[in-house]
Enzyme design. Sequence first.
Site, mmCIF file in Angstrom:
data_model
loop_
_atom_site.group_PDB
_atom_site.id
_atom_site.type_symbol
_atom_site.label_atom_id
_atom_site.label_comp_id
_atom_site.label_asym_id
_atom_site.label_seq_id
_atom_site.Cartn_x
_atom_site.Cartn_y
_atom_site.Cartn_z
ATOM 1 C CG HIS A 13 -3.010 -7.325 4.128
ATOM 2 N ND1 HIS A 13 -3.789 -8.095 3.300
ATOM 3 C CD2 HIS A 13 -2.168 -6.668 3.297
ATOM 4 C CE1 HIS A 13 -3.441 -7.910 2.041
ATOM 5 N NE2 HIS A 13 -2.452 -7.035 2.017
ATOM 6 C CG HIS A 15 1.172 -3.659 0.769
ATOM 7 N ND1 HIS A 15 1.638 -4.642 -0.083
ATOM 8 C CD2 HIS A 15 -0.159 -3.882 0.909
ATOM 9 C CE1 HIS A 15 0.624 -5.424 -0.447
ATOM 10 N NE2 HIS A 15 -0.471 -4.988 0.149
ATOM 11 C CG LEU A 16 6.048 -2.067 6.283
ATOM 12 C CD1 LEU A 16 6.929 -2.821 7.267
ATOM 13 C CD2 LEU A 16 5.699 -0.682 6.828
ATOM 14 C CG ASN A 41 3.239 -6.741 -2.862
ATOM 15 O OD1 ASN A 41 3.510 -6.516 -1.685
ATOM 16 N ND2 ASN A 41 2.339 -6.037 -3.536
ATOM 17 C CG HIS A 174 -7.532 -7.622 0.697
ATOM 18 N ND1 HIS A 174 -8.043 -8.604 -0.130
ATOM 19 C CD2 HIS A 174 -6.242 -7.458 0.320
ATOM 20 C CE1 HIS A 174 -7.106 -9.000 -0.961
ATOM 21 N NE2 HIS A 174 -6.005 -8.324 -0.705
ATOM 22 C CG LEU A 219 -7.305 -3.942 -7.578
ATOM 23 C CD1 LEU A 219 -6.254 -4.399 -8.589
ATOM 24 C CD2 LEU A 219 -8.704 -4.211 -8.138
ATOM 25 C CG ASP A 247 -4.422 -4.224 1.129
ATOM 26 O OD1 ASP A 247 -3.211 -4.438 0.944
ATOM 27 O OD2 ASP A 247 -5.255 -4.222 0.193
ATOM 28 C CB ALA A 263 -4.971 -1.099 -7.130
#
Length: 345
Positions: A13, A15-16, A41, A174, A219, A247, A263
């Site tokens: 999990h 985010h890049l 996202n 998460h 979150l 995350d 967040a």
Amino acid sequence: MQKLTLTRPDDWHLHLRDGDALKAVLPHSARQFARAIVMPNLKPPVRTVADAADYRNRILAALPVGQTFEPLMTLYLTDNTSPEEISAAKASKFVKAVKYYPAGATTNSDFGVTDIRKCDRIFAAMEQEDIPLLLHGEVTDTNIDVFDREKVFIETHLIPLVSRFPKLRVVLEHITTSEAVTFVLNTNENIGATITPQHLLFSRNAIFKGGIRPHYYCLPILKREKHRQALLQAATSGNPKFFLGTDSAPHARNSKEQSCGCAGCYSALHAMELYAEAFESANALDKLEAFASFYGPDFYQLPRNTKTITLAKQTWQIPDEVPFPGTGLVPLRAGEEITWKIMDG
């Protein structure tokens, strides 16, 4: 010096981001992890296989010379996702999952699902194609206390969902509560969960220690100490249903340090060191390799990595900031000492 050599781990999990932000953070993940499930996202979101292919190419183009890293792509589930797109995802070989965000639940989730019950035909297609569903497991009803949103999601939506689609592979991402641990433990082997370093190391007290600490705000939000203890017990139990997912969520300093801050905790810089501290606190360093390197690929039906990384028992100071577009990026526990360090990777 105490050393710990592990099969090279994966991050299930991550985010890049995109553009210059992607170029700033990608080397941190690639230094430690062989592969990562990349969150969709963006603005606009990664909604189609074509979107995912383009994003994958941008990630690979941003990878520094000498580093190797395989991005495992995901699609952003919307009210308008079609069963045909699910079939195309399966055929693509590089799209490995579909991500559910409740509309408005977290960063760039405005395109998310407005009513999970409207997606049954998509879940049926995913069950048929054997593509995992990744869940941000929170309700967004403003009448529900923010600390209860995961528990209520499980009770209201997740239990009925897995009952309707018993063969659907699901990752509750998460997880933050003892209720989530109990749910995962009591379901079939096609249900798994990722756990972040911050939820293993900190309770919600960390957000308010001596004042408001925005870099501990993520979150789902950090919970009570009893929930942290339940997560740590699950992660170190040797149960293959629980595996690593950072995350890690980069936001520029000025996006975090403001009256309505974003967040997300940034942990990609030192994720394995953080996990090592958490597992050491539970006298369970012998369980870290399986959690970080085995259970994730097993769940996703992918081969385990063959290369290794080595961590040494060595104290160093986490930087106050790392380069990032705009005002820089503050890593989790910035300025503090950490007692493990990656020696090669």
